[in-house]
Write a protein that holds these residues in place. Structure first.
Motif, PDB file in Angstrom:
ATOM      1  N   ASP A 231      72.726  65.896  17.755  1.00  0.00           N
ATOM      2  CA  ASP A 231      74.055  66.024  17.154  1.00  0.00           C
ATOM      3  C   ASP A 231      74.001  65.873  15.637  1.00  0.00           C
ATOM      4  OD1 ASP A 231      73.376  63.357  17.382  1.00  0.00           O
ATOM      5  OD2 ASP A 231      75.401  62.688  17.893  1.00  0.00           O
ATOM      6  N   LEU A 232      73.100  65.012  15.147  1.00  0.00           N
ATOM      7  CA  LEU A 232      72.951  64.860  13.694  1.00  0.00           C
ATOM      8  C   LEU A 232      72.319  66.101  13.082  1.00  0.00           C
ATOM      9  CD1 LEU A 232      71.742  61.143  13.465  1.00  0.00           C
ATOM     10  CD2 LEU A 232      74.051  62.060  13.158  1.00  0.00           C
ATOM     11  N   LEU A 233      71.328  66.681  13.766  1.00  0.00           N
ATOM     12  CA  LEU A 233      70.729  67.911  13.263  1.00  0.00           C
ATOM     13  C   LEU A 233      71.746  69.048  13.291  1.00  0.00           C
ATOM     14  CD1 LEU A 233      68.324  69.499  12.230  1.00  0.00           C
ATOM     15  CD2 LEU A 233      67.551  69.771  14.590  1.00  0.00           C
ATOM     16  N   ALA A 234      72.574  69.089  14.327  1.00  0.00           N
ATOM     17  CA  ALA A 234      73.607  70.127  14.405  1.00  0.00           C
ATOM     18  C   ALA A 234      74.565  70.041  13.223  1.00  0.00           C
ATOM     19  CB  ALA A 234      74.378  70.003  15.721  1.00  0.00           C
ATOM     20  N   ALA A 235      74.923  68.826  12.832  1.00  0.00           N
ATOM     21  CA  ALA A 235      75.812  68.656  11.687  1.00  0.00           C
ATOM     22  C   ALA A 235      75.131  69.119  10.402  1.00  0.00           C
ATOM     23  CB  ALA A 235      76.243  67.191  11.570  1.00  0.00           C
ATOM     24  N   ALA A 236      73.846  68.789  10.263  1.00  0.00           N
ATOM     25  CA  ALA A 236      73.110  69.207   9.061  1.00  0.00           C
ATOM     26  C   ALA A 236      72.986  70.722   8.984  1.00  0.00           C
ATOM     27  CB  ALA A 236      71.729  68.564   9.050  1.00  0.00           C
ATOM     28  N   LEU A 237      72.896  71.388  10.151  1.00  0.00           N
ATOM     29  CA  LEU A 237      72.769  72.843  10.188  1.00  0.00           C
ATOM     30  C   LEU A 237      74.126  73.554  10.189  1.00  0.00           C
ATOM     31  CD1 LEU A 237      69.945  73.170  12.872  1.00  0.00           C
ATOM     32  CD2 LEU A 237      69.714  73.536  10.414  1.00  0.00           C
ATOM     33  N   GLY A 238      75.210  72.790  10.235  1.00  0.00           N
ATOM     34  CA  GLY A 238      76.534  73.400  10.275  1.00  0.00           C
ATOM     35  C   GLY A 238      76.876  74.017  11.607  1.00  0.00           C
ATOM     36  N   LEU A 239      76.146  73.653  12.652  1.00  0.00           N
ATOM     37  CA  LEU A 239      76.406  74.230  13.966  1.00  0.00           C
ATOM     38  C   LEU A 239      77.631  73.627  14.632  1.00  0.00           C
ATOM     39  CD1 LEU A 239      72.740  74.426  15.341  1.00  0.00           C
ATOM     40  CD2 LEU A 239      74.035  76.151  14.075  1.00  0.00           C
ATOM     41  N   ASP A 240      78.133  72.534  14.076  1.00  0.00           N
ATOM     42  CA  ASP A 240      79.348  71.916  14.609  1.00  0.00           C
ATOM     43  C   ASP A 240      80.610  72.423  13.908  1.00  0.00           C
ATOM     44  OD1 ASP A 240      78.825  70.768  12.154  1.00  0.00           O
ATOM     45  OD2 ASP A 240      79.187  68.701  12.812  1.00  0.00           O
ATOM     46  N   ARG A 241      80.462  73.384  13.014  1.00  0.00           N
ATOM     47  CA  ARG A 241      81.608  73.970  12.303  1.00  0.00           C
ATOM     48  C   ARG A 241      82.160  75.121  13.160  1.00  0.00           C
ATOM     49  NH1 ARG A 241      82.068  73.051   6.895  1.00  0.00           N
ATOM     50  NH2 ARG A 241      82.688  75.237   6.519  1.00  0.00           N
ATOM     51  N   MET A 242      82.883  74.770  14.204  1.00  0.00           N
ATOM     52  CA  MET A 242      83.262  75.741  15.228  1.00  0.00           C
ATOM     53  C   MET A 242      84.062  76.935  14.697  1.00  0.00           C
ATOM     54  SD  MET A 242      81.557  74.647  17.577  1.00  0.00           S
ATOM     55  CE  MET A 242      82.012  75.973  18.683  1.00  0.00           C
ATOM     56  N   PRO A 243      84.919  76.795  13.674  1.00  0.00           N
ATOM     57  CA  PRO A 243      85.606  77.988  13.165  1.00  0.00           C
ATOM     58  C   PRO A 243      84.652  79.051  12.618  1.00  0.00           C
ATOM     59  CG  PRO A 243      86.738  76.008  12.440  1.00  0.00           C
ATOM     60  CD  PRO A 243      85.450  75.554  13.061  1.00  0.00           C
ATOM     61  N   ASP A 244      83.423  78.655  12.283  1.00  0.00           N
ATOM     62  CA  ASP A 244      82.443  79.617  11.777  1.00  0.00           C
ATOM     63  C   ASP A 244      81.762  80.387  12.902  1.00  0.00           C
ATOM     64  OD1 ASP A 244      83.050  78.658   9.298  1.00  0.00           O
ATOM     65  OD2 ASP A 244      81.205  77.512   9.039  1.00  0.00           O
ATOM     66  N   PHE A 245      82.085  80.066  14.167  1.00  0.00           N
ATOM     67  CA  PHE A 245      81.459  80.716  15.323  1.00  0.00           C
ATOM     68  C   PHE A 245      82.552  81.261  16.250  1.00  0.00           C
ATOM     69  CE2 PHE A 245      78.490  77.677  13.642  1.00  0.00           C
ATOM     70  CZ  PHE A 245      77.256  78.309  13.734  1.00  0.00           C
ATOM     71  N   PRO A 246      83.257  82.289  15.813  1.00  0.00           N
ATOM     72  CA  PRO A 246      84.379  82.799  16.618  1.00  0.00           C
ATOM     73  C   PRO A 246      83.896  83.437  17.917  1.00  0.00           C
ATOM     74  CG  PRO A 246      83.907  84.293  14.804  1.00  0.00           C
ATOM     75  CD  PRO A 246      83.040  83.088  14.587  1.00  0.00           C
ATOM     76  N   ALA A 247      84.678  83.294  18.962  1.00  0.00           N
ATOM     77  CA  ALA A 247      84.361  83.882  20.265  1.00  0.00           C
ATOM     78  C   ALA A 247      85.577  84.643  20.769  1.00  0.00           C
ATOM     79  CB  ALA A 247      83.970  82.794  21.265  1.00  0.00           C
ATOM     80  N   ARG A 248      85.339  85.832  21.308  1.00  0.00           N
ATOM     81  CA  ARG A 248      86.441  86.619  21.846  1.00  0.00           C
ATOM     82  C   ARG A 248      86.837  86.135  23.242  1.00  0.00           C
ATOM     83  NH1 ARG A 248      85.069  92.928  20.221  1.00  0.00           N
ATOM     84  NH2 ARG A 248      84.567  92.534  18.027  1.00  0.00           N
ATOM     85  N   ARG A 249      85.846  85.702  24.022  1.00  0.00           N
ATOM     86  CA  ARG A 249      86.144  85.345  25.400  1.00  0.00           C
ATOM     87  C   ARG A 249      85.699  83.930  25.749  1.00  0.00           C
ATOM     88  NH1 ARG A 249      84.662  89.634  29.975  1.00  0.00           N
ATOM     89  NH2 ARG A 249      86.458  90.621  28.958  1.00  0.00           N
TER      90      ARG A 249
END
Length: 540
Positions: A216-234
């Motif tokens: 979870d800490l690595l995800a934050a450092a990589l910005g993978l927890d910035r959910m608006p940056d990963f839009p999903a249609r479905r």
């Protein structure tokens, strides 16, 4: 032991049991595949600034001369090159870059330096760079399709120069084809990629040290927890990435942990992986959550590796020429000394690639030897480490386990078999695949399963990554001998278990592999990975 950890451990055990392939039925997966709607194999961040990278094979690259060295020269330890854009480009090219494009009829696909289950490539590469000439200080995402970096986050000025590399997984790429079993394959692929990075770092004379950081800490450092940056249609689960591993790169020294960096600005919006997924596999997210705790680095044996005689294959040939065999020549007989050398180099030691993921979880090898000169066809055990540990003491109570004479490696015979019977056995255990019986040998990786999970649920990831690391070592050994290897993720878990007389979960097999003389398909056309690049020829 907390209740939360115990629940996570229970979920891991349940997942492993439910995703076993059995003769009566395979693990849950999609009932149909639309190959025209396959998830995107490449991700980019729209609006992020890009920097083109030099290739390792560029004529004026300082790395090109090293690619012509004999593969065994890496055992000697090459002097470190400075951390430049040329060196970084070479590292990513040799580890995570494209090595060719393949096509047959209307179908075209990329081959990469790091192998992947089904060639689906869930692994994404990342660079934390401070003080690298030609790069703004920040977090960069690697684009293997065009061999470039894109700036995901710019750091505030200042800070100690350093280079760190990270891996993440787009798990849906594997789940799209393999369903619930895909979490296993993502972790195997992470292990392959880790070994590929370590071997590429060795070409540069660099060290590569894994950093024990919770996912979870690595995800934050990589910005993978910035959910608006990963839009999903479905379905959001198709678009998110799972943080996997962080490494520090050292140029003549040992890299330290990733310093805390202040982000001045985030860039880009993630491209779509799969806009209209047909299935959902919620157990993938459950497993990711259950195994995110950090594990401390393990210990490797004190000894290094002896420098082997030249093999006649160049560094460039081994790293950029690696391919997975689709068919094997069932008449080819492997040279005994070469087979023995492969077994010796599968022993963990303080050398690449083993020091990329130092781990004290034990994995021994179960071999199905079909065609090796001077070695009788049969089933064998190769202990990886002291003979008094691992699965050997248990199997010694069930089999004679006599050591094979004339080999430097500690290969133990469980049972000889008639070649035809052994071929039927190996084929049936490996989901009825011919590649397990027409090769020179196949093997399974037996790990200490219960003890590892008692340590922490995250050990489930670590075990699979170690298995992937072993698989990558086998790939390079095969290429160095002019042979080919293939990882086998499909096997009947319990059937292998029962073959050995194992009755509990102290040991489990996680990954299989096979090696032999490949038969190439003449119908498949091969074209350069990066068209138009002026590249230095490499001796084979």
């Amino acid at each position: 032991m907390t209740n939360e950890a115990e629940r996570a451990r229970g979920r891991v055990r349940d997942y492993h049991r439910r995703t076993m392939h059995r003769f009566a039925g395979y693990a849950a997966g999609p009932e149909t595949l639309d190959w025209d709607a396959q998830p995107s194999p490449f991700r980019h961040y729209e609006g992020a600034p890009r920097v083109a990278l030099p290739l390792a094979t560029d004529i004026d690259s300082p790395v090109a001369a090293r690619l012509r060295l004999d593969w065994r020269m890496l055992d000697t330890g090459l002097p470190p090159l400075p951390c430049t854009l040329d060196a970084l480009g070479a590292l990513l090219h040799l580890a995570l870059g494209l090595t060719a494009w393949k096509s047959t009829g209307p179908d075209r696909w990329a081959v990469r330096a790091n192998p992947s289950s089904g060639n689906l490539h869930p692994v994404e590469g990342w660079v934390f760079a401070v003080g690298v000439p030609g790069l703004e200080d920040g977090l960069w995402h690697y684009l293997p399709e065009v061999h470039a970096l894109e700036l995901r986050a710019a750091f505030e000025p200042g800070g100690v120069p350093g280079l760190h590399l990270a891996l993440s997984s787009v798990m849906w790429r594997e789940a799209w084809k393999y369903g619930e079993r895909a979490f296993r394959y993502c972790q195997l692929d992470a292990g392959h990629a880790a070994a590929a990075l370590r071997n590429a770092a060795a070409v540069l004379g660099w060290s590569l040290t894994v950093q024990p950081l919770a996912a979870d800490l690595l995800a934050a450092a990589l910005g993978l927890d910035r959910m608006p940056d990963f839009p999903a249609r479905r379905d959001p689960s198709t678009e998110v990435e799972e943080a996997e591993l962080l490494f520090g790169a050292g140029m003549g020294d040992i890299a330290g942990p990733l310093p805390v960096r202040t982000v001045a600005r985030w860039y880009g919006r993630a491209s779509t992986i799969d806009a209209y997924p047909m299935y959902r596999w919620p157990v993938m997210d459950e497993m990711a959550e259950a195994t995110r705790d950090a594990l401390p680095r393990g210990e490797l044996p004190a000894q290094g590796r002896e420098v082997a005689p030249p093999c006649g294959r160049s560094v460039g040939h081994v790293l950029l020429g690696r391919r997975s065999a689709q068919r094997f020549d069932g008449r080819h007989i492997m040279v005994r000394d070469e087979f023995d050398g492969v077994l010796e180099r599968l022993q963990p030691c303080r050398a690449a690639p083993w020091d990329a993921l130092p781990d004290d979880h034990r994995i021994d090898l179960l071999l199905f030897v079909h065609r090796v000169d001077g070695v009788a066809p049969g089933v064998y055990l190769l202990p990886r480490g002291p003979a008094e540990a691992g699965v050997l003491p248990l199997l010694a109570s069930l089999y004679p386990l006599t050591r094979v004479d004339g080999l430097r490696s500690d290969l133990r015979l469980l049972a000889t078999m008639a070649p035809a019977a052994l071929a039927r056995l190996a084929r049936s255990l490996h989901c009825h695949q011919d590649i397990a019986s027409t090769s020179c040998f196949a093997l399974g990786m037996l790990c200490e399963f219960d003890a590892a999970l008692e340590r922490a649920p995250a050990a489930y990831r670590a075990l699979h990554r170690q298995a992937g690391l072993i698989g990558q070592q086998l790939y390079t050994e095969a290429e160095a001998l002019g042979l080919r290897g293939t990882g086998i993720g499909c096997f009947f878990d319990d059937a292998v278990h029962e073959l050995l007389g194992l009755e509990d979960e102290r040991f489990r097999t996680l990954y299989h592999f096979t090696m032999g003389r490949a038969i190439d398909d003449a119908r498949i056309e091969t074209t350069p990975a990066y068209a138009g690049a002026q590249q230095e020829p490499m001796a084979a």
